[in-house]
Design a protein around this motif. Structure first.
Motif, short mmCIF file in Angstrom:
data_model
loop_
_atom_site.label_atom_id
_atom_site.label_comp_id
_atom_site.label_asym_id
_atom_site.label_seq_id
_atom_site.Cartn_x
_atom_site.Cartn_y
_atom_site.Cartn_z
N SER A 1 -7.08 5.59 -6.69
CA SER A 1 -7.63 4.98 -7.90
C SER A 1 -6.65 4.00 -8.55
CB SER A 1 -8.03 6.06 -8.91
OG SER A 1 -6.87 6.71 -9.42
N GLY A 2 -5.48 3.83 -7.95
CA GLY A 2 -4.52 2.87 -8.48
C GLY A 2 -3.33 3.48 -9.19
N LYS A 3 -3.32 4.79 -9.39
CA LYS A 3 -2.18 5.45 -10.02
C LYS A 3 -1.19 5.83 -8.92
CE LYS A 3 -4.99 7.09 -13.87
NZ LYS A 3 -5.49 8.27 -14.65
N VAL A 4 -0.53 4.82 -8.42
CA VAL A 4 0.26 4.94 -7.20
C VAL A 4 1.42 5.93 -7.35
CG1 VAL A 4 1.75 3.70 -5.59
CG2 VAL A 4 -0.37 2.65 -6.42
N VAL A 5 2.22 5.76 -8.41
CA VAL A 5 3.42 6.57 -8.56
C VAL A 5 3.07 8.05 -8.75
CG1 VAL A 5 5.42 7.05 -10.03
CG2 VAL A 5 4.85 4.69 -9.44
N LYS A 6 2.17 8.34 -9.67
CA LYS A 6 1.82 9.73 -9.93
C LYS A 6 1.15 10.36 -8.71
CE LYS A 6 -0.33 12.86 -13.26
NZ LYS A 6 -1.04 12.97 -14.56
N GLY A 7 0.26 9.62 -8.08
CA GLY A 7 -0.42 10.15 -6.91
C GLY A 7 0.54 10.45 -5.78
N LEU A 8 1.44 9.52 -5.50
CA LEU A 8 2.41 9.73 -4.43
C LEU A 8 3.36 10.87 -4.77
CD1 LEU A 8 3.51 8.82 -1.73
CD2 LEU A 8 4.87 7.07 -2.91
N ALA A 9 3.74 10.97 -6.05
CA ALA A 9 4.63 12.06 -6.47
C ALA A 9 3.97 13.42 -6.27
CB ALA A 9 5.01 11.88 -7.94
N MET A 10 2.68 13.52 -6.58
CA MET A 10 1.98 14.78 -6.41
C MET A 10 1.87 15.16 -4.95
SD MET A 10 -0.98 14.70 -9.36
CE MET A 10 -1.48 16.38 -9.01
N MET A 11 1.60 14.18 -4.09
CA MET A 11 1.52 14.47 -2.66
C MET A 11 2.89 14.88 -2.11
SD MET A 11 -1.14 11.66 -1.05
CE MET A 11 -0.80 10.28 -2.15
N THR A 12 3.95 14.25 -2.62
CA THR A 12 5.30 14.57 -2.16
C THR A 12 5.71 15.96 -2.60
OG1 THR A 12 5.91 12.22 -2.25
CG2 THR A 12 7.70 13.81 -2.18
N SER A 13 5.42 16.31 -3.84
CA SER A 13 5.75 17.66 -4.32
C SER A 13 4.92 18.71 -3.60
CB SER A 13 5.54 17.76 -5.84
OG SER A 13 4.17 17.66 -6.18
N ALA A 14 3.66 18.39 -3.31
CA ALA A 14 2.79 19.32 -2.58
C ALA A 14 3.37 19.61 -1.21
CB ALA A 14 1.39 18.74 -2.45
N LEU A 15 3.90 18.60 -0.55
CA LEU A 15 4.48 18.79 0.78
C LEU A 15 5.68 19.73 0.73
CD1 LEU A 15 4.44 18.03 3.77
CD2 LEU A 15 5.84 16.03 3.22
N MET B 1 -1.26 12.82 5.00
CA MET B 1 -1.78 12.14 3.82
C MET B 1 -0.65 11.46 3.04
SD MET B 1 -3.89 13.92 0.69
CE MET B 1 -5.28 14.37 1.74
N GLN B 2 0.47 12.20 2.88
CA GLN B 2 1.59 11.69 2.11
C GLN B 2 2.26 10.51 2.81
OE1 GLN B 2 5.03 11.90 2.81
NE2 GLN B 2 5.94 11.52 0.79
N GLU B 3 2.43 10.61 4.12
CA GLU B 3 3.10 9.54 4.86
C GLU B 3 2.26 8.27 4.87
OE1 GLU B 3 3.95 11.18 8.69
OE2 GLU B 3 5.79 12.19 8.00
N GLN B 4 0.96 8.41 4.94
CA GLN B 4 0.09 7.24 4.90
C GLN B 4 0.21 6.52 3.56
OE1 GLN B 4 -4.12 8.05 5.30
NE2 GLN B 4 -4.54 5.99 6.06
N ALA B 5 0.20 7.30 2.47
CA ALA B 5 0.36 6.71 1.14
C ALA B 5 1.74 6.11 0.96
CB ALA B 5 0.10 7.78 0.07
N PHE B 6 2.74 6.80 1.47
CA PHE B 6 4.13 6.34 1.34
C PHE B 6 4.30 4.98 2.02
CE2 PHE B 6 8.77 6.54 1.91
CZ PHE B 6 9.15 7.08 0.69
N ALA B 7 3.65 4.80 3.15
CA ALA B 7 3.76 3.54 3.89
C ALA B 7 3.10 2.39 3.14
CB ALA B 7 3.13 3.69 5.27
N LEU B 8 2.11 2.69 2.32
CA LEU B 8 1.39 1.64 1.59
C LEU B 8 2.05 1.28 0.27
CD1 LEU B 8 -2.29 2.89 2.14
CD2 LEU B 8 -1.17 0.94 3.26
N ALA B 9 2.89 2.18 -0.26
CA ALA B 9 3.51 1.96 -1.56
C ALA B 9 4.71 1.02 -1.45
CB ALA B 9 3.95 3.30 -2.16
N GLY B 10 4.99 0.34 -2.56
CA GLY B 10 6.15 -0.52 -2.61
C GLY B 10 7.43 0.29 -2.75
N GLU B 11 8.57 -0.32 -2.47
CA GLU B 11 9.85 0.39 -2.49
C GLU B 11 10.15 0.97 -3.87
OE1 GLU B 11 13.25 2.08 -1.14
OE2 GLU B 11 11.69 1.10 0.03
N SER B 12 9.92 0.22 -4.92
CA SER B 12 10.19 0.70 -6.27
C SER B 12 9.32 1.91 -6.61
CB SER B 12 9.95 -0.42 -7.28
OG SER B 12 10.13 0.04 -8.60
N ASP B 13 8.04 1.83 -6.26
CA ASP B 13 7.13 2.94 -6.52
C ASP B 13 7.54 4.18 -5.73
OD1 ASP B 13 5.62 1.47 -8.29
OD2 ASP B 13 4.10 0.89 -6.82
#
Length: 265
Positions: free
Chosen positions: A208-222, A236-248
């Motif tokens: 939905s566009g909340k990249v940082v929070k979404g990726l953080a939740m997937m990372t903590s879940a892992l 799921m987390q690796e796919q999102a991680f690959a799409l996110a920018g370095e800063s995010d």
């Protein structure tokens, strides 16, 4: 909320109640071999627990069965789990279903020492109704399954039930698809540390566009996930991680550590 919506379900539960004791195999466990003070259902349950821990699962099964038939809810739950998992006995989902069904018919108040048995049994019964048990009277009925999940989620705040309801709303399984309702239930489970709920909700937020929070939740879940969930969460987390920018990515990794340490609110 009614516990049973259909006449068919009531008839099924009645049949289960009538056949539970009859279908149990003859027991080798003899309560007469114990001292009189050790023949109470609670004492026999403890005997079974000790036998189980020592690897004597055949004795444990018979002790649990005796205690269950005499009203010990913990013994009935343990026996149901053994049948569900094929632990010390041949796996038998229908026997497990019948035992779990006996448990949810008990009048157990929320907050009591026995609530965890009923809460877990409700989730187990819902799971069986969700998919059905081939070759038995238990047919797949997602709508009825959701009712049992709802009872466990609302009455006992069971995070697994909350997670399953969220998935059902997300996928339109037995109900009309509703992402908002799915997110609400997933959030409740995620706040209790449910790894699957955290990952699924995180993916929704990411999409939905909340990249940082979404990726953080997937990372903590892992990080908190058990072996059975690590595979799909990692994908799921690796796919999102690959799409996110370095800063995010960096910000999400730091936020994920906060979630692991303090939980999700």
């Amino acid at each position: 909320m009614p516990i049973f919506r259909s006449f068919r379900m009531m008839m099924l539960l009645a049949a289960v109640a009538g056949t539970f004791a009859v279908t149990a195999p003859a027991r080798a466990f003899d309560p007469q071999s114990l001292k009189e003070k050790d023949r109470s259902p609670w004492a026999v349950f403890r005997f079974g627990f000790s036998a189980y821990k020592q690897g004597h699962k055949d004795q444990a099964v018979e002790a649990y069965r005796y205690a269950a038939e005499n009203g010990q809810i913990g013994a009935r739950w343990k026996l149901a789990r053994m049948y569900a998992e094929g632990d010390g006995v041949e796996r038998n989902d229908y026997e497990a279903f019948k035992a779990f069904t006996q448990i949810i018919r008990e009048d157990v108040e929320p907050g009591s020492a026995e609530e965890s048995y009923v809460s877990d049994a409700l989730v187990a019964v819902a799971g069986y109704l969700r998919s059905g048990i081939p070759g038995t009277p238990v047919e797949a009925n997602p709508l009825e399954a959701q009712e049992f999940y709802m009872r466990a989620a609302a009455t006992y705040r069971n995070p697994q039930a909350q997670y399953e309801i969220g998935r059902m709303f997300l996928n339109g399984e037995g109900v009309k698809s509703n992402v908002q309702q799915a997110g609400r239930w997933l959030q409740l489970a995620a706040e209790k540390g449910h790894a699957g709920a955290q990952a699924t909700l995180g993916n929704l937020l990411f999409q939905s566009g909340k990249v940082v929070k979404g990726l953080a939740m997937m990372t903590s879940a892992l990080e908190i996930a058990g072996p059975s969930d690590q595979g799909w969460i990692r994908g799921m987390q690796e796919q999102a991680f690959a799409l996110a920018g370095e800063s995010d990515r960096r910000t999400a990794i730091a936020l994920a550590q906060t979630y692991v340490q303090n939980g999700i609110e």
